[in-house]
Structures are given as C-alpha cells and as structure tokens.
Design an enzyme around this catalytic site. Structure first.
Site, PDB file in Angstrom:
ATOM      1  N   LEU A  23       0.486  -1.188 -16.841  1.00 43.77           N
ATOM      2  CA  LEU A  23       0.531  -2.651 -16.786  1.00 43.77           C
ATOM      3  C   LEU A  23       1.016  -3.078 -15.400  1.00 43.77           C
ATOM      4  O   LEU A  23       1.934  -2.462 -14.847  1.00 43.77           O
ATOM      5  CB  LEU A  23       1.518  -3.193 -17.819  1.00 43.77           C
ATOM      6  CG  LEU A  23       1.060  -3.343 -19.255  1.00 43.77           C
ATOM      7  CD1 LEU A  23       2.177  -3.969 -20.080  1.00 43.77           C
ATOM      8  CD2 LEU A  23      -0.211  -4.169 -19.346  1.00 43.77           C
ATOM      9  N   GLY A  24       0.430  -4.130 -14.883  1.00 42.77           N
ATOM     10  CA  GLY A  24       0.841  -4.608 -13.553  1.00 42.77           C
ATOM     11  C   GLY A  24      -0.098  -4.137 -12.459  1.00 42.77           C
ATOM     12  O   GLY A  24      -0.042  -4.640 -11.341  1.00 42.77           O
ATOM     13  N   THR A  56      -2.296  -2.359  -9.520  1.00 43.79           N
ATOM     14  CA  THR A  56      -1.954  -1.904  -8.170  1.00 43.79           C
ATOM     15  C   THR A  56      -0.683  -2.584  -7.681  1.00 43.79           C
ATOM     16  O   THR A  56       0.246  -1.934  -7.186  1.00 43.79           O
ATOM     17  CB  THR A  56      -3.116  -2.238  -7.201  1.00 43.79           C
ATOM     18  OG1 THR A  56      -4.306  -1.632  -7.697  1.00 43.79           O
ATOM     19  CG2 THR A  56      -2.832  -1.758  -5.798  1.00 43.79           C
ATOM     20  N   GLY A  64     -11.680  -0.121 -21.094  1.00 46.84           N
ATOM     21  CA  GLY A  64     -12.506  -1.188 -21.657  1.00 46.84           C
ATOM     22  C   GLY A  64     -13.891  -1.219 -21.026  1.00 46.84           C
ATOM     23  O   GLY A  64     -14.020  -1.014 -19.815  1.00 46.84           O
ATOM     24  N   VAL A  81      -3.375  -5.062   7.266  1.00 47.77           N
ATOM     25  CA  VAL A  81      -2.045  -5.458   6.780  1.00 47.77           C
ATOM     26  C   VAL A  81      -1.274  -4.248   6.261  1.00 47.77           C
ATOM     27  O   VAL A  81      -0.129  -4.003   6.673  1.00 47.77           O
ATOM     28  CB  VAL A  81      -2.167  -6.531   5.673  1.00 47.77           C
ATOM     29  CG1 VAL A  81      -0.806  -6.816   5.051  1.00 47.77           C
ATOM     30  CG2 VAL A  81      -2.768  -7.818   6.234  1.00 47.77           C
ATOM     31  N   ILE A 119      -7.699   2.261   5.102  1.00 51.60           N
ATOM     32  CA  ILE A 119      -8.902   1.603   5.627  1.00 51.60           C
ATOM     33  C   ILE A 119      -9.477   0.602   4.624  1.00 51.60           C
ATOM     34  O   ILE A 119     -10.669   0.313   4.635  1.00 51.60           O
ATOM     35  CB  ILE A 119      -9.968   2.653   6.022  1.00 51.60           C
ATOM     36  CG1 ILE A 119     -10.265   3.586   4.836  1.00 51.60           C
ATOM     37  CG2 ILE A 119      -9.516   3.466   7.232  1.00 51.60           C
ATOM     38  CD1 ILE A 119     -11.491   4.462   5.043  1.00 51.60           C
ATOM     39  N   GLY A 120      -8.607   0.096   3.770  1.00 45.89           N
ATOM     40  CA  GLY A 120      -9.055  -0.922   2.815  1.00 45.89           C
ATOM     41  C   GLY A 120      -9.254  -0.346   1.431  1.00 45.89           C
ATOM     42  O   GLY A 120      -8.960   0.829   1.176  1.00 45.89           O
ATOM     43  N   ARG A 121      -9.746  -1.182   0.545  1.00 42.84           N
ATOM     44  CA  ARG A 121      -9.866  -0.795  -0.862  1.00 42.84           C
ATOM     45  C   ARG A 121     -11.279  -1.094  -1.336  1.00 42.84           C
ATOM     46  O   ARG A 121     -11.951  -1.964  -0.802  1.00 42.84           O
ATOM     47  CB  ARG A 121      -8.830  -1.557  -1.690  1.00 42.84           C
ATOM     48  CG  ARG A 121      -7.403  -1.224  -1.238  1.00 42.84           C
ATOM     49  CD  ARG A 121      -6.361  -1.963  -2.034  1.00 42.84           C
ATOM     50  NE  ARG A 121      -6.360  -1.682  -3.440  1.00 42.84           N
ATOM     51  CZ  ARG A 121      -5.781  -0.627  -4.023  1.00 42.84           C
ATOM     52  NH1 ARG A 121      -5.147   0.272  -3.284  1.00 42.84           N
ATOM     53  NH2 ARG A 121      -5.822  -0.458  -5.330  1.00 42.84           N
ATOM     54  N   HIS A 180      18.708 -28.139   8.246  1.00 45.59           N
ATOM     55  CA  HIS A 180      19.329 -27.471   9.398  1.00 45.59           C
ATOM     56  C   HIS A 180      20.581 -26.726   8.947  1.00 45.59           C
ATOM     57  O   HIS A 180      21.352 -27.267   8.159  1.00 45.59           O
ATOM     58  CB  HIS A 180      19.699 -28.521  10.450  1.00 45.59           C
ATOM     59  CG  HIS A 180      20.464 -27.945  11.602  1.00 45.59           C
ATOM     60  ND1 HIS A 180      19.860 -27.247  12.627  1.00 45.59           N
ATOM     61  CD2 HIS A 180      21.794 -27.927  11.868  1.00 45.59           C
ATOM     62  CE1 HIS A 180      20.781 -26.845  13.487  1.00 45.59           C
ATOM     63  NE2 HIS A 180      21.972 -27.230  13.047  1.00 45.59           N
TER      64      HIS A 180
HETATM   65  P1  FAD Z   1      -5.412  -4.253  -9.740  1.00 52.13           P
HETATM   66  O1  FAD Z   1      -4.038  -4.621  -9.387  1.00 52.13           O
HETATM   67  O2  FAD Z   1      -6.052  -3.102  -9.067  1.00 52.13           O
HETATM   68  O3  FAD Z   1      -5.415  -4.034 -11.311  1.00 52.13           O
HETATM   69  C1  FAD Z   1      -6.555  -3.661 -12.019  1.00 52.13           C
HETATM   70  C2  FAD Z   1      -6.109  -2.956 -13.276  1.00 52.13           C
HETATM   71  O4  FAD Z   1      -7.243  -2.787 -14.120  1.00 52.13           O
HETATM   72  C3  FAD Z   1      -5.556  -1.558 -13.021  1.00 52.13           C
HETATM   73  O5  FAD Z   1      -4.287  -1.447 -13.627  1.00 52.13           O
HETATM   74  C4  FAD Z   1      -6.575  -0.615 -13.662  1.00 52.13           C
HETATM   75  O6  FAD Z   1      -5.967   0.517 -14.260  1.00 52.13           O
HETATM   76  C5  FAD Z   1      -7.188  -1.512 -14.722  1.00 52.13           C
HETATM   77  N1  FAD Z   1      -8.567  -1.154 -15.082  1.00 52.13           N
HETATM   78  C6  FAD Z   1      -9.608  -0.959 -14.251  1.00 52.13           C
HETATM   79  N2  FAD Z   1     -10.736  -0.729 -14.945  1.00 52.13           N
HETATM   80  C7  FAD Z   1     -10.384  -0.770 -16.235  1.00 52.13           C
HETATM   81  C8  FAD Z   1     -11.106  -0.597 -17.437  1.00 52.13           C
HETATM   82  N3  FAD Z   1     -12.430  -0.392 -17.431  1.00 52.13           N
HETATM   83  N4  FAD Z   1     -10.442  -0.681 -18.608  1.00 52.13           N
HETATM   84  C9  FAD Z   1      -9.107  -0.914 -18.633  1.00 52.13           C
HETATM   85  N5  FAD Z   1      -8.373  -1.094 -17.521  1.00 52.13           N
HETATM   86  C10 FAD Z   1      -9.010  -1.034 -16.340  1.00 52.13           C
HETATM   87  N6  FAD Z   1      -1.289  -8.320  -2.250  1.00 52.13           N
HETATM   88  C11 FAD Z   1      -0.513  -9.380  -1.979  1.00 52.13           C
HETATM   89  O7  FAD Z   1      -0.859 -10.493  -2.364  1.00 52.13           O
HETATM   90  N7  FAD Z   1       0.660  -9.254  -1.281  1.00 52.13           N
HETATM   91  C12 FAD Z   1       1.086  -8.060  -0.830  1.00 52.13           C
HETATM   92  O8  FAD Z   1       2.142  -7.983  -0.205  1.00 52.13           O
HETATM   93  C13 FAD Z   1       0.298  -6.919  -1.101  1.00 52.13           C
HETATM   94  N8  FAD Z   1       0.698  -5.697  -0.686  1.00 52.13           N
HETATM   95  C14 FAD Z   1      -0.058  -4.610  -1.006  1.00 52.13           C
HETATM   96  C15 FAD Z   1       0.390  -3.375  -0.580  1.00 52.13           C
HETATM   97  C16 FAD Z   1      -0.345  -2.246  -0.873  1.00 52.13           C
HETATM   98  C17 FAD Z   1       0.149  -0.900  -0.407  1.00 52.13           C
HETATM   99  C18 FAD Z   1      -1.549  -2.363  -1.625  1.00 52.13           C
HETATM  100  C19 FAD Z   1      -2.362  -1.154  -1.968  1.00 52.13           C
HETATM  101  C20 FAD Z   1      -1.994  -3.598  -2.058  1.00 52.13           C
HETATM  102  C21 FAD Z   1      -1.256  -4.729  -1.748  1.00 52.13           C
HETATM  103  N9  FAD Z   1      -1.670  -5.997  -2.145  1.00 52.13           N
HETATM  104  C22 FAD Z   1      -0.908  -7.096  -1.833  1.00 52.13           C
HETATM  105  C23 FAD Z   1      -2.938  -6.201  -2.867  1.00 52.13           C
HETATM  106  C24 FAD Z   1      -2.698  -6.385  -4.368  1.00 52.13           C
HETATM  107  O9  FAD Z   1      -1.995  -5.288  -4.872  1.00 52.13           O
HETATM  108  C25 FAD Z   1      -4.038  -6.523  -5.078  1.00 52.13           C
HETATM  109  O10 FAD Z   1      -4.770  -7.582  -4.471  1.00 52.13           O
HETATM  110  C26 FAD Z   1      -3.859  -6.858  -6.545  1.00 52.13           C
HETATM  111  O11 FAD Z   1      -3.151  -5.849  -7.206  1.00 52.13           O
HETATM  112  C27 FAD Z   1      -5.228  -7.020  -7.201  1.00 52.13           C
HETATM  113  O12 FAD Z   1      -5.070  -7.350  -8.541  1.00 52.13           O
HETATM  114  P2  FAD Z   1      -6.226  -7.016  -9.605  1.00 52.13           P
HETATM  115  O13 FAD Z   1      -5.684  -7.430 -10.930  1.00 52.13           O
HETATM  116  O14 FAD Z   1      -7.510  -7.593  -9.157  1.00 52.13           O
HETATM  117  O15 FAD Z   1      -6.411  -5.456  -9.525  1.00 52.13           O
END
Ligand code: FAD
Length: 468
Positions: A41-42, A44, A117, A186, A268-270, A447
């Site tokens: 949960l939560g 990335t 899912g 970043v 190099i990104g995601r 201030h």
């Molecule tokens: P995710 O957080 O990736 O969550 C997706 C979830 O879906 C995962 O838990 C995965 O297990 C689950 N999932 C996937 N497919 C399925 C499926 N078929 N069935 C069930 N579950 C599934 N963003 C900021 O705004 N500020 C920051 O400071 C920042 N710092 C970051 C630092 C790092 C090192 C990294 C890697 C990222 C950072 N980010 C930051 C980016 C941020 O973490 C992501 O933009 C955000 O987590 C995206 O949310 P999301 O819900 O789209 O995806």
C-alpha cells in the site's frame, strides 16, 4: 469454481498515490470503493520514492547541520554517520505512513484486496495471486492506477550491490565512497546531493546539455555551482557506453573515458507499469511508450474507465496522481471537473540547496512567444536565510510584459534556496490563478521568513524595490 462477483461503485487497480487518492476521495463522497494492490500500500511514493528519499536526504541535511554546529557556538564534536540507524528511521517512517494509510482506508470503508488486478470487458475486474485469493469484481466505474517502475539501461544489469536503481539505492546497506549517477533529473540530482553531503565522491552523467530539465537556466546554474563546490562532477552531453566490474566496484565508460566507482545508480526515469493489466475486450489503449491513453479528463476510450498517475503521460509526481484521482471521482459523479493545467504543475526538488518551480522558465516563456520581464531576488540578503546558515540561492519571477512595458501576469516562479519546496505554494497560487505582479506585490509576507524574497521579487517588478 468461479466466485460470485462483488459489485462496487468504483474499483481501483493500484494502491499508490493515484489509486489511494481515488479511493479515499471517492469514499469521502459516499461511494462504495474496492482498491486492489499487488505489492505494498502506498506504492512507489511511500515505499521506494518520495518518502524514503526525503527521509535519507534529511539524514544528509542533519549531518551537514551538525558539522556546522561550531558556527553557532555549539560544541558537538565531530559528526559521524551511523547509517544503520538512519535506514531504520527511514523504515520506521515508511512503515508508519503505510499502516496509517491502511487505517485510513479501513475507516473510510474502502475494501482493500491483495492481489493482481486485471480489467476485462463489462467493467469486470479479476483479482488473483495475492492474499485475497481469486476474486471477481464488477463496477459502475473503474480507475486504473498501476503506476510506474524504474527504467533500466542495457548493459547495466541491476544486482543491487554495484548497479542499482532508486528501488535498491533507498535501502543500500553501506554508504559508498564513490558513485556514478546516470541521469541528472530530479531523482538523480537528489541522490547526488545526498551522497556528496555524506562524504561520497559523486559524478553525474547526463545525456542532455543540462541537468534538471524544466528548471530555469539561471537557477540551474546556482545548483551546479553548489554541487561543484561540494565536489560533485557534473558531466552533461555525455553518452554512457557500458561498465566493467572491478571486483570491489566497477569502471563506467562514459564519453570515451573510464570512471572507477563503488556503485552506479541508474536514474534515467520511470516507465509505465502497464504490461499486465488484462484489458481484453475493452477499448482501453496503450501507447507505443506504454502509457494508458486518456483525454484531458483522465478518461480512457472505454466508457466509465479512467486512468491516473504515473501510468498516463502526465508529470510523474505523487501530487499529480492525487489531483487526477480527485478529478476522476468528480467526473464519475458527473461534476464536470476542471482539467489539470499541466504547464503550471509545481515541481519540488530536495537537493541542497532545494529547488522549486511552477509555470514557465524564462527560456520556455520566450520560446512560447511571450515578451517577458524577469526579476531575480537573492536569499543572501534575507535575515532568516542567514540565520539558518543557508544564504545561497534566489527567486526568479517571470512575468508577461504589458503594453506599457510594466510587468503583468505572472507566468512562472522558479526558486533555488533554503526550504524553497515549502515556499513554492505561493508561486503556484500566483501562476495558477494568473495573478499579476501588482496582485502579489500588495500581499504581506510575514517577517522574518524566507518568503520575503518572493515578496521582494514581486515588489521589485512593480518598479519600486524595497530591500533589493
Ligand atoms: P505508484 O506509486 O507506482 O503505485 C502504483 C501501485 O499499483 C503500486 O503499488 C503497484 O504495486 C500497484 N499495481 C500495479 N499494477 C497493479 C495491478 N495490475 N494490480 C494491483 N496492483 C497493481 N513524486 C513527488 O511528487 N515528489 C517527490 O518528492 C518524489 N520523489 C520521488 C523519489 C523517487 C526516488 C521516486 C522513484 C519517485 C519519486 N516521486 C516523487 C514520484 C512518485 O513516487 C510517483 O509519481 C507516484 O508514486 C506515482 O503514483 P502512482 O499511484 O501513479 O503509482
């Protein structure tokens, strides 16, 4: 035996910021929600992203602060690092937030299912492979929020010891003495800043001409100067060719040169995590780059199916996932939500010094055809910045030039300096509400605070600087 389908108002696939914001906001609006998560949960953000990264950056900030204690007349002795304790603190904060999220979902009566899912025709969602067993759900609406995973680089197989992505780096058991960070975005810059502050020799290898794309060039220069001053070697326009392990580390080949390091962090990104979402019998489209295709309201081509967060081609930020989840729910409820203006998204970078920006840089504004007036106001005259011993940096405001030559609508606010990630909100409000320089200059800044620098930039743009 095929289980009987349970029916929900909304089924959400993915429990990261995009998914859990959808679930929490939908539940607040009285909808009956199920959310499926196959990992933690939560997503990335809480587990291997924003929160652990910022926690470890705080370790670095504390180390620097303690190292400067003598300047304040505090005799703290020589600072040293107990990395194990730092990792444990990070894990404790992550664990607290993840369990807090689970409690919040429970209190809002969101049904959370553990498993993978997949969406099928007729808004049927199957769940399998996890603690919730094989379940089939049906829904009035489905929100896809599967997020993203780190991109990897051919020739750089991740072993978690010498070659790693952010996932492994954030739990690294030992601090390296030297590191190559591939990618000056970043995340790469945050890791470089962190490691350098903890004593490592860091080299950033960036293929583009500039680190931190999106940040105004003048502000990037401030970061570069600070990084270089702390021994970070920034190599831009450089192609990484491969690496050869040395036993204790590896030699990275980049731009025709060899670089000996203990670890390589590939940053190099995601890429969108959309390989295994089912989608059979639906009209949901995946682009060539792997993103779920949506319109400006996060709607897919399948009626009553939305997609949010990193899996769609919008800025990969947790707060973008939040707002897209809110918009999806408002749309599900027929409330005609205002689409996100992605040009004005606030970006926060937790390097030392921090950076934050919203709206256009001077370069981007000019490229877009605007005639601009700009103002740079510096932190080195600001009392609070001096008090916290972080006077480096500036606020730059980019405003549209009016016909009479005066500065008018605010197009961008870019900042580098102490705690600017906490100050960016005002800039975002100004840019997003299309405030003018006069609107902003008439506001009071408390201030002594660092936001006085933003106020100074605004009042200077009216032609009558106060302190600047
Ligand atoms: P995710 O957080 O990736 O969550 C997706 C979830 O879906 C995962 O838990 C995965 O297990 C689950 N999932 C996937 N497919 C399925 C499926 N078929 N069935 C069930 N579950 C599934 N963003 C900021 O705004 N500020 C920051 O400071 C920042 N710092 C970051 C630092 C790092 C090192 C990294 C890697 C990222 C950072 N980010 C930051 C980016 C941020 O973490 C992501 O933009 C955000 O987590 C995206 O949310 P999301 O819900 O789209 O995806």
């Amino acid at each position: 035996m095929v289980p009987t389908a349970e029916h929900y108002d909304v089924v959400v696939i993915g429990g990261g910021p995009g998914g859990y914001a959808t679930a929490l906001y939908g539940a607040s609006a009285g909808l009956n929600i199920a959310m499926i998560e196959k990992g933690k949960l939560g997503g990335t953000c809480l587990n291997v992203g924003c929160i652990p990264a910022k926690e470890l950056l705080e370790t670095a900030a504390t180390f620097v602060h303690v190292s400067e204690a003598a300047d304040y007349g505090i005799c703290a002795g020589e600072a040293s690092i107990d990395w194990g304790t730092s990792l444990a603190r990070k894990d404790k904060i992550v664990g607290g937030l993840v369990s807090g999220l689970a409690s919040l979902l429970k209190s809002r009566k969101v049904t959370v299912l553990d498993g993978h899912g997949r969406l099928h025709a007729g808004k049927t969602v199957s769940v399998s492979g996890g603690a919730s067993g094989d379940v089939e759900l049906t829904a009035e609406a489905v929100v896809l929020a599967p997020g993203s995973v780190p991109r990897t680089l051919p020739g750089f197989d991740v072993d978690g010891k010498v070659v790693m992505t952010s996932d492994e780096f954030l739990s690294i058991s030992e601090l390296p003495k030297s590191a190559a960070i591939i990618g000056g975005g970043v995340i790469g810059c945050e890791f470089a800043s962190l490691l350098a502050d903890l004593g490592a020799k860091v080299t950033i290898l960036e293929a583009l001409p500039k680190i931190l794309p999106g940040l105004d060039q003048d502000l990037t220069k401030v970061i570069e100067k600070s990084f270089k001053g702390r021994g970070i070697d920034i190599r831009t326009d450089v192609k990484v060719e491969g690496h050869a392990p040395t036993g204790s580390g590896t030699t990275v080949q980049a731009g025709g040169e060899g670089l000996d390091v203990d670890v390589v962090v590939v940053s190099i990104g995601r890429r969108p995590n959309t390989d295994d979402l089912g989608l059979d019998g639906t009209a949901v489209k995946i682009s060539d780059r792997g993103f779920i295709e949506v319109d400006e309201g996060c709607r897919t081509d399948e009626p009553r199916v939305w997609a949010v967060g990193d899996a769609i081609a919008t800025p990969a930020l947790a707060h973008i996932g939040f707002i897209e989840g809110i918009i999806a729910i408002q749309d599900i409820l027929g409330e005609d939500p205002t689409p996100v203006d992605y040009e004005k998204v606030p970006w926060a970078v937790y390097t030392r010094p921090e950076a934050g920006f919203t709206g256009l840089s001077e370069e981007a504004a000019k490229e877009a055809g605007f005639d601009v007036v700009t103002q740079k106001s510096r932190f080195n005259d600001n009392g609070r910045a001096m008090i916290v011993n972080q006077p480096e940096g500036m606020v730059k405001v980019i405003a549209e030039r009016e016909v009479d030559g005066r500065a008018g609508r605010i197009l961008g606010v870019h900042m580098v300096g102490p705690w600017v990630t906490e100050q960016l909100g005002q800039g975002y409000l100004a840019v997003n509400w299309e405030a003018t320089v006069d609107d902003m200059a008439s506001l009071i800044q408390p201030h002594p605070t660092m936001t006085e620098v933003l106020g100074e930039a605004m009042i200077s743009l009216t032609g009558r600087p106060l302190h600047g």
